[in-house]
Design a protein around this motif. Structure first.
Motif, PDB file in Angstrom:
ATOM      1  N   LEU A  20      37.101  53.274  51.333  1.00 39.83           N
ATOM      2  CA  LEU A  20      38.378  53.896  50.948  1.00 39.83           C
ATOM      3  C   LEU A  20      38.754  55.036  51.892  1.00 39.83           C
ATOM      4  CD1 LEU A  20      37.958  53.730  47.111  1.00 39.83           C
ATOM      5  CD2 LEU A  20      39.846  52.714  48.398  1.00 39.83           C
ATOM      6  N   GLN A  21      37.776  55.802  52.341  1.00 46.96           N
ATOM      7  CA  GLN A  21      38.060  56.857  53.319  1.00 46.96           C
ATOM      8  C   GLN A  21      38.639  56.247  54.588  1.00 46.96           C
ATOM      9  OE1 GLN A  21      34.162  58.704  53.519  1.00 46.96           O
ATOM     10  NE2 GLN A  21      34.825  60.428  52.243  1.00 46.96           N
ATOM     11  N   GLU A  22      38.052  55.140  55.033  1.00 47.57           N
ATOM     12  CA  GLU A  22      38.538  54.471  56.236  1.00 47.57           C
ATOM     13  C   GLU A  22      39.949  53.913  56.010  1.00 47.57           C
ATOM     14  OE1 GLU A  22      37.277  50.688  59.008  1.00 47.57           O
ATOM     15  OE2 GLU A  22      35.684  51.786  57.968  1.00 47.57           O
ATOM     16  N   ILE A  23      40.182  53.323  54.850  1.00 46.58           N
ATOM     17  CA  ILE A  23      41.511  52.782  54.530  1.00 46.58           C
ATOM     18  C   ILE A  23      42.555  53.899  54.575  1.00 46.58           C
ATOM     19  CG2 ILE A  23      42.932  51.933  52.612  1.00 46.58           C
ATOM     20  CD1 ILE A  23      40.589  50.013  51.934  1.00 46.58           C
ATOM     21  N   GLY A  28      47.114  56.603  57.225  1.00 43.68           N
ATOM     22  CA  GLY A  28      47.725  57.804  57.776  1.00 43.68           C
ATOM     23  C   GLY A  28      48.609  58.611  56.836  1.00 43.68           C
ATOM     24  N   TYR A  29      48.402  58.493  55.531  1.00 45.19           N
ATOM     25  CA  TYR A  29      49.180  59.315  54.606  1.00 45.19           C
ATOM     26  C   TYR A  29      48.844  60.791  54.809  1.00 45.19           C
ATOM     27  CZ  TYR A  29      50.306  54.983  52.178  1.00 45.19           C
ATOM     28  OH  TYR A  29      50.761  53.733  51.876  1.00 45.19           O
ATOM     29  N   LYS A  30      49.823  61.638  54.586  1.00 50.38           N
ATOM     30  CA  LYS A  30      49.624  63.073  54.775  1.00 50.38           C
ATOM     31  C   LYS A  30      48.981  63.726  53.550  1.00 50.38           C
ATOM     32  CE  LYS A  30      52.965  63.684  58.374  1.00 50.38           C
ATOM     33  NZ  LYS A  30      52.213  62.863  59.273  1.00 50.38           N
ATOM     34  N   ASN A  31      48.898  62.997  52.436  1.00 56.60           N
ATOM     35  CA  ASN A  31      48.271  63.538  51.229  1.00 56.60           C
ATOM     36  C   ASN A  31      46.807  63.869  51.498  1.00 56.60           C
ATOM     37  OD1 ASN A  31      50.213  61.230  50.624  1.00 56.60           O
ATOM     38  ND2 ASN A  31      50.225  62.305  48.676  1.00 56.60           N
ATOM     39  N   ASN A  32      46.338  64.934  50.874  1.00 50.83           N
ATOM     40  CA  ASN A  32      44.928  65.244  50.885  1.00 50.83           C
ATOM     41  C   ASN A  32      44.241  64.255  49.945  1.00 50.83           C
ATOM     42  OD1 ASN A  32      42.563  66.686  51.392  1.00 50.83           O
ATOM     43  ND2 ASN A  32      42.925  68.084  49.694  1.00 50.83           N
ATOM     44  N   ILE A  33      43.178  63.588  50.399  1.00 48.85           N
ATOM     45  CA  ILE A  33      42.456  62.630  49.576  1.00 48.85           C
ATOM     46  C   ILE A  33      41.188  63.327  49.086  1.00 48.85           C
ATOM     47  CG2 ILE A  33      41.497  60.299  49.432  1.00 48.85           C
ATOM     48  CD1 ILE A  33      44.453  60.387  50.424  1.00 48.85           C
ATOM     49  N   ILE A  34      41.051  63.428  47.765  1.00 46.85           N
ATOM     50  CA  ILE A  34      39.892  64.094  47.172  1.00 46.85           C
ATOM     51  C   ILE A  34      39.034  63.041  46.486  1.00 46.85           C
ATOM     52  CG2 ILE A  34      39.101  65.824  45.527  1.00 46.85           C
ATOM     53  CD1 ILE A  34      41.779  67.252  45.924  1.00 46.85           C
ATOM     54  N   PHE A  35      37.786  62.945  46.919  1.00 46.97           N
ATOM     55  CA  PHE A  35      36.870  61.948  46.382  1.00 46.97           C
ATOM     56  C   PHE A  35      35.908  62.580  45.382  1.00 46.97           C
ATOM     57  CE2 PHE A  35      38.294  59.870  50.199  1.00 46.97           C
ATOM     58  CZ  PHE A  35      38.301  58.529  49.855  1.00 46.97           C
ATOM     59  N   TYR A 117      38.674  43.497  54.066  1.00 51.48           N
ATOM     60  CA  TYR A 117      39.139  44.864  54.305  1.00 51.48           C
ATOM     61  C   TYR A 117      40.660  44.948  54.438  1.00 51.48           C
ATOM     62  CZ  TYR A 117      39.854  49.345  56.623  1.00 51.48           C
ATOM     63  OH  TYR A 117      40.300  50.599  56.937  1.00 51.48           O
ATOM     64  N   ASN A 118      41.246  44.073  55.245  1.00 54.96           N
ATOM     65  CA  ASN A 118      42.687  44.160  55.488  1.00 54.96           C
ATOM     66  C   ASN A 118      43.501  43.873  54.233  1.00 54.96           C
ATOM     67  OD1 ASN A 118      42.615  44.968  58.220  1.00 54.96           O
ATOM     68  ND2 ASN A 118      42.190  42.860  58.852  1.00 54.96           N
ATOM     69  N   SER A 119      43.059  42.936  53.418  1.00 52.32           N
ATOM     70  CA  SER A 119      43.759  42.650  52.159  1.00 52.32           C
ATOM     71  C   SER A 119      43.655  43.841  51.214  1.00 52.32           C
ATOM     72  CB  SER A 119      43.169  41.413  51.487  1.00 52.32           C
ATOM     73  OG  SER A 119      43.431  40.264  52.248  1.00 52.32           O
ATOM     74  N   TYR A 120      42.463  44.431  51.137  1.00 49.96           N
ATOM     75  CA  TYR A 120      42.248  45.599  50.276  1.00 49.96           C
ATOM     76  C   TYR A 120      43.137  46.748  50.742  1.00 49.96           C
ATOM     77  CZ  TYR A 120      39.420  48.995  47.560  1.00 49.96           C
ATOM     78  OH  TYR A 120      38.969  49.964  46.683  1.00 49.96           O
ATOM     79  N   LYS A 121      43.167  46.972  52.061  1.00 51.88           N
ATOM     80  CA  LYS A 121      44.003  48.041  52.623  1.00 51.88           C
ATOM     81  C   LYS A 121      45.478  47.788  52.300  1.00 51.88           C
ATOM     82  CE  LYS A 121      44.940  48.381  57.098  1.00 51.88           C
ATOM     83  NZ  LYS A 121      44.771  48.629  58.548  1.00 51.88           N
TER      84      LYS A 121
END
Length: 143
Positions: A20-23, A28-35, A117-121
């Protein structure tokens, strides 16, 4: 704007978090992603009054507090009732029972992780883009 707020991802599996981090890096979303690896820690975070994420993406099968249980808590706590947070499940489960349980919890999306991967992305992109476009039409507050 609300669509630029944080995206919270609750996923206990380290390999799935890395994917998910790689996706999100690729998208390239500008949102901060918090895991969060622990759903109980995510719940504590979400209970903070100032926290109003753009969207919550949650696995279903997790130790301590599963995704269904977490969503049920969020639905029933008054604190969350005015936060207007889209809640999306991600899971490898595609069985009828899991999907029915998810729908009973008034979710805004259910994404099958799958092995491609590409379908999930692309499924993640479609979901995020939908909410980026429509989030303000569902909210009662200026966001």
């Amino acid at each position: 704007m609300k669509r630029h707020r944080d995206i919270l991802v609750i996923e206990d599996d380290e390999d799935d978090r890395e994917i998910l981090q790689e996706i999100f890096r690729d998208l390239g979303y500008k949102n901060n992603i918090i895991f969060f690896a622990d759903s109980t820690e995510a719940l504590e975070y979400l209970r903070r009054p100032e926290i109003e994420p753009f969207v919550v993406i949650s696995d279903i099968n997790m130790p301590k507090l599963g995704g269904f249980e977490l969503r049920n808590i969020i639905l029933n706590e008054e604190l969350f009732m005015d936060k207007d947070i889209p809640y999306i499940f991600i899971s490898n489960a595609q069985d009828e029972h899991s999907i029915k349980e998810a729908n009973k919890l008034s979710i805004q999306g259910y994404i099958h992780k799958g092995s491609d991967y590409n379908s999930y992305k692309e499924r993640i992109r479609t979901m995020i883009d939908y909410w980026r476009e429509n989030i303000n039409s569902f909210t009662t507050k200026n966001g």
